[in-house]
Design an enzyme around this catalytic site. Structure first.
Site, PDB file in Angstrom:
ATOM      1  N   HIS A  33      -0.043 -11.724   1.964  1.00 29.32           N
ATOM      2  CA  HIS A  33      -0.821 -10.897   1.327  1.00 29.32           C
ATOM      3  C   HIS A  33      -1.494 -11.286  -0.132  1.00 29.32           C
ATOM      4  O   HIS A  33      -2.571 -11.559  -0.122  1.00 29.32           O
ATOM      5  CB  HIS A  33      -0.301  -9.455   0.557  1.00 29.32           C
ATOM      6  N   TYR A  50       0.802  -1.395  -0.127  1.00 29.37           N
ATOM      7  CA  TYR A  50      -0.077   0.171  -0.061  1.00 29.37           C
ATOM      8  C   TYR A  50       0.858   1.410   0.045  1.00 29.37           C
ATOM      9  O   TYR A  50       0.389   2.177  -0.405  1.00 29.37           O
ATOM     10  CB  TYR A  50      -0.962   0.022   1.276  1.00 29.37           C
TER      11      TYR A  50
END
Length: 266
Positions: free
Chosen positions: A97, A39
């Site tokens: 992730h 991110y």
């Protein structure tokens, strides 16, 4: 600490926007913040945490290991870098992730390295994200289901991921729903809007309450204070069986997140 069921997602938020969203969220009462290495906002989340008057012990912080860092010798160093950016000595939860693209790194290798990072004190718990059932089985074989805190997957009225959710329930692995509002599509859904009208609630609140009623954790995100407050209030909304059945009937297998490196979905 146990993961609060309603959290604050930070996907697509960066810089001042990320800092302000997390700071406002903490002020309003959010105690579960979700970020990830990819991110690019771990430093922003860390800045908001540092400036907050909320004690560190009262905030549950999740980050996620990116695909480039899944090799056994990269997991811990990358997590240490995340901790540096976040300004924390330990995160509460660290997730894989995405499964390694093309199975380049075996699930076992990553999970064993993540478990070692937990034992070294870098993270209080470990888990997975975007894992279909076949890869959940591999993760369980590697470290045991009791060591997998959650599988964070896309889950909303239009993609209910029932096979994954059922398998997770059978094996005692919690489910965290990301993209719970389907990029805002639920706001215009006539079924959800009619339920919301009956309850004097918003479509977003109804959708979040539906997910919470299924015992999923949910991590909606917003940059607007009013929406952050409204989403948080969803935990007080009680839906009836007919409401839940109406949302259950909206499933159409509509996946909104499926990058080219995604695994074979169920």
């Amino acid at each position: 600490m146990n993961m609060p069921q309603l959290g604050l997602g930070t996907f697509r938020l960066q810089g001042r926007q990320a800092v302000d969203s997390v700071a406002t969220g903490l002020e309003l009462g959010y105690r579960h913040i979700d970020t990830a290495q990819i991110y690019g906002n771990e430093e922003d989340v860390g800045a908001a945490l540092a400036a907050s008057h909320v004690a560190r012990a009262d905030v549950f912080v999740t980050t996620k290991i990116w695909t480039a860092n899944l090799a056994g010798d990269l997991v811990a160093p990358s997590l240490e870098e995340s901790l540096r950016k976040l300004g924390l000595e330990q995160v509460d939860l660290t997730l894989v992730h995405w499964p390694s693209p093309g199975h380049a790194v075996p699930v076992r290798e990553t999970m064993e390295a993540l478990l070692a990072a937990r034992e070294a004190g870098l993270t209080a718990a470990i888990g997975i994200s975007n894992f279909p059932v076949s890869l959940m089985v591999e993760a369980i074989d590697a470290v045991g289901s009791h060591n997998i805190a959650t599988n964070q997957v896309e889950l909303h009225p239009y993609l209910q991921n029932r096979r994954v959710a059922a398998f997770a329930r059978e094996t005692g692995i919690h489910v965290t729903a990301y993209m719970p509002l389907a990029y805002g599509k639920v706001m215009d859904d006539p079924v959800i809007k009619s339920i919301a009208a009956r309850h004097g609630a918003t479509a977003a609140q109804v959708t979040l309450a539906w997910l919470l009623a299924k015992d999923y954790a949910v991590i909606p995100s917003s940059t607007k204070r009013a929406n952050l407050a409204s989403n948080l209030a969803a935990s007080r909304l009680q839906l009836n069986a007919d409401d839940i059945a109406a949302l259950d009937a909206l499933d159409r297998g509509e996946r909104l997140v499926s990058p080219e490196f995604a695994p074979q979905w169920d």
